[in-house]
Design a protein around this motif. Structure first.
Motif, mmCIF file in Angstrom:
data_model
loop_
_atom_site.group_PDB
_atom_site.id
_atom_site.type_symbol
_atom_site.label_atom_id
_atom_site.label_comp_id
_atom_site.label_asym_id
_atom_site.label_seq_id
_atom_site.Cartn_x
_atom_site.Cartn_y
_atom_site.Cartn_z
ATOM 1 N N GLN A 1 0.826 -1.213 0.000
ATOM 2 C CA GLN A 1 0.000 0.000 0.000
ATOM 3 C C GLN A 1 0.860 1.261 0.000
ATOM 4 O O GLN A 1 0.590 2.204 -0.743
ATOM 5 N N LEU A 2 1.904 1.285 0.803
ATOM 6 C CA LEU A 2 2.750 2.472 0.879
ATOM 7 C C LEU A 2 3.518 2.693 -0.420
ATOM 8 O O LEU A 2 3.712 3.833 -0.856
ATOM 9 N N ARG A 3 3.938 1.623 -1.045
ATOM 10 C CA ARG A 3 4.615 1.760 -2.341
ATOM 11 C C ARG A 3 3.623 2.253 -3.405
ATOM 12 O O ARG A 3 3.994 3.016 -4.304
ATOM 13 N N ARG A 4 2.390 1.835 -3.285
ATOM 14 C CA ARG A 4 1.349 2.329 -4.198
ATOM 15 C C ARG A 4 1.174 3.836 -4.019
ATOM 16 O O ARG A 4 1.051 4.590 -5.000
ATOM 17 N N LEU A 5 1.167 4.301 -2.778
ATOM 18 C CA LEU A 5 1.035 5.736 -2.530
ATOM 19 C C LEU A 5 2.203 6.504 -3.149
ATOM 20 O O LEU A 5 2.010 7.576 -3.731
ATOM 21 N N ALA A 6 3.403 5.946 -3.020
ATOM 22 C CA ALA A 6 4.581 6.612 -3.600
ATOM 23 C C ALA A 6 4.427 6.768 -5.108
ATOM 24 O O ALA A 6 4.765 7.817 -5.678
ATOM 25 N N GLU A 7 3.893 5.751 -5.771
ATOM 26 C CA GLU A 7 3.701 5.819 -7.224
ATOM 27 C C GLU A 7 2.567 6.769 -7.595
ATOM 28 O O GLU A 7 2.686 7.565 -8.532
ATOM 29 N N MET A 8 1.456 6.724 -6.845
ATOM 30 C CA MET A 8 0.322 7.597 -7.137
ATOM 31 C C MET A 8 0.698 9.061 -6.956
ATOM 32 O O MET A 8 0.177 9.938 -7.649
ATOM 33 N N SER A 9 1.618 9.340 -6.041
ATOM 34 C CA SER A 9 2.006 10.727 -5.773
ATOM 35 C C SER A 9 2.762 11.355 -6.933
ATOM 36 O O SER A 9 2.973 12.571 -6.950
ATOM 37 N N LYS A 10 3.164 10.548 -7.911
ATOM 38 C CA LYS A 10 3.857 11.070 -9.088
ATOM 39 C C LYS A 10 2.888 11.621 -10.141
ATOM 40 O O LYS A 10 3.310 12.333 -11.061
ATOM 41 N N LEU A 11 1.603 11.268 -10.016
ATOM 42 C CA LEU A 11 0.622 11.724 -11.007
ATOM 43 C C LEU A 11 0.486 13.242 -10.937
ATOM 44 O O LEU A 11 0.459 13.827 -9.844
ATOM 45 N N PRO A 12 0.356 13.901 -12.086
ATOM 46 C CA PRO A 12 0.283 15.369 -12.084
ATOM 47 C C PRO A 12 -0.959 15.924 -11.417
ATOM 48 O O PRO A 12 -0.969 17.085 -10.984
ATOM 49 N N ASN A 13 -2.014 15.131 -11.318
ATOM 50 C CA ASN A 13 -3.266 15.598 -10.711
ATOM 51 C C ASN A 13 -3.388 15.195 -9.243
ATOM 52 O O ASN A 13 -4.430 15.417 -8.615
ATOM 53 N N VAL A 14 -2.322 14.592 -8.679
ATOM 54 C CA VAL A 14 -2.363 14.125 -7.289
ATOM 55 C C VAL A 14 -1.299 14.837 -6.465
ATOM 56 O O VAL A 14 -0.122 14.843 -6.836
ATOM 57 N N SER A 15 -1.722 15.439 -5.370
ATOM 58 C CA SER A 15 -0.797 15.983 -4.370
ATOM 59 C C SER A 15 -0.997 15.178 -3.095
ATOM 60 O O SER A 15 -2.112 15.099 -2.571
ATOM 61 N N LEU A 16 0.077 14.580 -2.607
ATOM 62 C CA LEU A 16 -0.013 13.700 -1.447
ATOM 63 C C LEU A 16 1.092 14.085 -0.468
ATOM 64 O O LEU A 16 2.277 13.956 -0.773
ATOM 65 N N ARG A 17 0.693 14.600 0.703
ATOM 66 C CA ARG A 17 1.675 15.089 1.679
ATOM 67 C C ARG A 17 1.336 14.562 3.068
ATOM 68 O O ARG A 17 0.166 14.541 3.472
#
Length: 299
Positions: free
Chosen positions: A194-210
């Motif tokens: 799950q955490l590795r998935r979050l790391a990958e999703m955070s690369k999307l231009p429409n996603v900000s994850l902090r």
């Protein structure tokens, strides 16, 4: 009918249902309006949730045109009745259910939103892996059968298309408390994935994850409560398609929807206060991977 029901939310939910059902049938507003003897403007207002007293007969005839089954038709007609009878209680709404599922109101809004700002202490549904979702749902519905749990997991995964679709993806701004990285759901392997998935999703231009770290303390000296801010964008004239809404998950009680502009603004201010003490996106991504490695090593 609950006295807390908001007529504006009910009308918006009904309008969304009718618009999406019409579009699935491939019909234009002009065609549908002509078939049920409504004006174009009347049907447009109904779909936009701006009809103050939606007529049950209009809803029934539209459902017939759209080939909606009997149960869904009765739910839609019932929703029209509730919208006409509800009173505006000042922009704070407590809802225990619309149609057959209390979450349908939120899912409909989420699907229509253009921007979503969220503060959470668990991984939000739009970013969950199947195994994480299964762990969450199984824990909440401890007495549920396997088939029902899998159905719920599939619904949650299908919701995620609004983030990854190529055409007009949702702009997603997630502020995630650091505790979500360490609260184990489904076991260490599930958490690592799950955490590795979050790391990958955070690369999307429409996603900000902090991540909001433990070291940041409380915001405004208060314990934060998870919330979602939904904004529906503007039309060609620059006017809001729908007013923004704050959603508070009721978990074991009723969900809350806040419509009053000053309340919505206050949550925007709170989100901004969290951002000021949150990790930046790169540091957040590194932290996801770091904690994932700890789960891999069993530490």
């Amino acid at each position: 009918m609950s006295q807390d029901e908001s007529p504006t939310l009910l009308r918006r939910q009904l309008g969304r249902f009718l618009r999406e059902t019409r579009e699935r049938q491939g019909l234009t507003i002009q065609h549908a309006a002509r078939e049920v003897q409504l004006s174009y403007n009347a049907l447009q207002r109904l779909e936009a949730g701006r009809t103050v007293n939606p007529r049950r007969q209009d809803v029934r005839e539209l459902c017939s045109l759209y080939e909606v089954d009997a149960d869904e038709t009765e739910r839609a007609v019932g929703l029209a009745s509730r919208a006409a009878a509800a009173r505006d209680e000042g922009g704070i709404t407590s809802l225990g259910g619309l149609f057959s599922d209390a979450f349908n109101m939120y899912v409909g809004m989420e699907r229509s939103a253009r921007t979503l700002v969220s503060y959470q202490e668990l991984i939000p549904g739009l970013l969950q892996t199947a195994d994480y979702a299964r762990g969450m749902i199984s824990a909440f519905f401890a007495d549920g059968n396997e088939e029902d749990i899998e159905r719920r997991v599939q619904v949650r995964l299908e919701r995620q298309i609004i983030v990854t679709r190529k055409a007009s993806p949702l702009t997603l701004d997630v502020l995630l408390h650091e505790s979500a990285l360490h609260r184990v759901v489904g076991g260490p392997k599930v958490m690592s994935t799950q955490l590795r998935r979050l790391a990958e999703m955070s690369k999307l231009p429409n996603v900000s994850l902090r991540v909001h770290p433990f070291t940041a303390g409380s915001v405004w000296g208060l314990p934060a409560i998870p919330f979602v801010l939904l904004d529906f964008g503007t039309d060609s004239k620059g006017q809001p398609v729908e007013p923004p809404v704050v959603y508070l998950d009721g978990a074991m009680s009723s969900d809350l929807y806040l419509e009053r502009p000053e309340l919505v603004r206050r949550y925007h201010e709170f989100a901004e206060a969290v951002r000021r003490t949150a990790l930046d996106t790169t540091t957040t991504r590194d932290l996801f991977r770091q904690v994932a490695r700890r789960f891999d090593s069993g530490r």
